[in-house]
Enzyme design. Structure first.
Site, PDB file in Angstrom:
ATOM      1  N   GLY A  13       0.961  -1.410  -0.060  1.00 27.67           N
ATOM      2  CA  GLY A  13      -0.027   0.085  -0.051  1.00 27.67           C
ATOM      3  C   GLY A  13       1.060   1.220  -0.041  1.00 27.67           C
ATOM      4  CB  THR A 142       4.266   0.759   6.781  1.00 27.40           C
ATOM      5  OG1 THR A 142       2.955   0.045   7.049  1.00 27.40           O
ATOM      6  CG2 THR A 142       5.049   0.599   7.705  1.00 27.40           C
ATOM      7  CG  ASP A 144      -0.721  -0.617   8.794  1.00 28.02           C
ATOM      8  OD1 ASP A 144      -1.750   0.084   8.846  1.00 28.02           O
ATOM      9  OD2 ASP A 144      -0.393  -1.575   8.109  1.00 28.02           O
ATOM     10  N   GLY A 191      -5.057  -0.372  10.204  1.00 27.53           N
ATOM     11  CA  GLY A 191      -4.428  -0.706  11.122  1.00 27.53           C
ATOM     12  C   GLY A 191      -4.665  -2.292  11.279  1.00 27.53           C
ATOM     13  CE1 TYR A 297      -7.117   1.069  -0.909  1.00 29.73           C
ATOM     14  CE2 TYR A 297      -7.356   1.940  -3.351  1.00 29.73           C
ATOM     15  CZ  TYR A 297      -7.235   0.871  -2.301  1.00 29.73           C
ATOM     16  OH  TYR A 297      -7.041  -0.118  -2.696  1.00 29.73           O
ATOM     17  CG  LEU A 298     -10.716   9.213   1.173  1.00 27.46           C
ATOM     18  CD1 LEU A 298     -11.985   9.868   1.710  1.00 27.46           C
ATOM     19  CD2 LEU A 298     -10.510  10.062  -0.234  1.00 27.46           C
TER      20      LEU A 298
END
Length: 420
Positions: A13, A142, A144, A191, A297-298
């Site tokens: 991502g 990332t 996350d 997450g 995705y925002l």
């Protein structure tokens, strides 16, 4: 003998600032022309190497490479493709080396998260086994924020800023209408196993009682009765309740609240849908009118309000990756080191990929409030510097101006084809 070339690719991502790392790699490599010839980018990540679909970054105007710093998404295309073990599929690794040999690639820069670190480590190990000199450096990213060793992961700071701002703005909206309309608002954020993004929403609160009133972390087992009781008491006291839920919120047995039963290319459970699930629960148990939203995705594309700190760190790790390769390092990753003191300062260090690949860093207990529904002062001190500063892109006609690269392909040299 011609100078060795470099291969750069983006994986997994994307983030609001992954292209800043790309610019860091490409621009720094250009400063070391004696050691590095060209930088080839893989079209769609590691798949570009396997299929010999390479992009010649030297064909891009310098201003376009510089403008990557202000552009979201993955400029060269990304992918979710995890190389299996060498024992399971040696052919994939041999194909990579075959492509690298054909294009005289001796530097491998892979920009991604934990799974990408594993790929980078495996490529480094195989190159040694096959006697092909290749320096593999992992470039961290990332949203996350779950990469170990590094203080934080490039990409996270900007997403944290977006989520905190969105939470505060949505909370003001709900508060203004709660007497006759919506009483509960739920925001779902990314997450899977770590609640860093959800935790960052806590920065929206300026004082006690401010939203978010409830944060759901993967690290805290979800208990329906406690959750419903907290929602009810909050609405009775505040008139409304704002909830931020990590997509990885889970029950005590480890089952995700929103497990779709589908797995992605990395073997991870496909998540999404915790917000509507919670909304239905609130409706059925309490009857409150509610709304929900999914940042999706925002949150990872919002370059227009990126953190300046995050942009600078993303560029710095790309730059450091090249400098490490020039210095002869291999199978390492640049890491961000937070320096002690009241004023936030940071530097770039390094860590071996053995300490990073396929490992995840969860939110520490000291960052989560005793009731499990919010963050602590220690968490606020950790999060706050990462969202500092604005690095707005150039605007034209009221819209941010982002660059689209030409992505000129490198002529293929191999006769054989490879279908992943």
């Amino acid at each position: 003998m011609p100078k060795a070339n470099a291969f750069y690719a983006q994986s997994g991502g994307v983030t609001p600032v992954i292209n800043a790392s790309a610019a860091g790699v490409i621009e720094t490599a250009a400063l070391h022309k004696q050691q590095i010839g060209k930088v080839y980018a893989g079209r769609n990540g590691i798949l570009g190497a396997l299929t010999e679909d390479l992009i010649d970054t030297s064909k891009e105007p310098r201003r376009n490479i510089r403008e990557l710093i202000n552009t979201p998404s993955g400029a060269f295309g990304s992918c979710r493709y995890k190389l299996r073990s060498i024992e399971e599929n040696r052919a994939e690794y041999e194909r990579l080396i075959e492509v690298f040999k054909a294009h005289n690639i001796r530097y491998f820069f892979y920009n991604g998260g934990g799974d990408s670190a594993d790929t980078c480590l495996k490529v480094s190990q195989l190159s040694k086994k096959l006697g092909y000199p290749l320096q593999a450096i992992h470039v961290p990213k990332t949203i996350d924020n779950d990469l170990p060793v590094t203080d934080n992961s490039p990409g996270f700071g900007s997403v944290a800023k977006y989520v905190a701002i969105s939470t505060r703005e949505a909370a003001l909206d709900v508060a203004s209408m709660c007497s006759t309309s919506t009483k509960v608002f739920i925001l779902e954020v990314m997450g899977r196993h770590a609640g860093w993004i959800a935790g960052a929403s806590g920065l929206a609160a300026e004082k006690s009682g401010d939203a978010p009133h409830i944060i759901l972390f993967p690290e805290v087992p979800f208990e329906q009765a406690r959750f419903i009781d907290k929602v009810r008491k909050t609405v009775e006291k505040r008139g409304h309740c704002v909830i931020v839920a990590s997509e990885g919120a889970q029950y005590a047995d480890g089952a995700f609240l929103s497990d779709s039963g589908i797995t992605d290319a990395f073997g991870h459970a496909q998540l999404g849908g915790v917000a509507p699930m919670l909304a239905n629960l609130v409706q059925s148990e309490l009857g409150y009118k509610n709304h929900w939203a999914v940042a999706d995705y925002l949150q990872r594309a919002a370059r227009h309000i990126a953190s300046k700190t995050d942009v600078e760190q993303a560029y710095a790790v790309g730059k450091a990756a090249v400098e490490m390769a020039i210095a002869g390092k291999n199978a390492v990753m640049p890491v961000i080191q937070r320096k002690s003191g009241k004023t936030y300062r940071w530097s770039v260090g390094e860590a071996p990929l053995e300490r990073i690949a396929n490992r995840e860093k969860a939110m520490p207990k000291r960052f989560i409030s005793s009731d499990g529904f919010n963050i602590t002062a220690a968490a606020r001190r950790y999060f706050a510097p990462l969202i500092q500063g604005e690095a707005y892109p150039t605007y034209s006609g009221g819209m941010p101006r982002y660059v689209t690269l030409k992505c000129v392909p490198v002529p293929k040299k191999l006769k054989t084809r490879f279908d992943p």
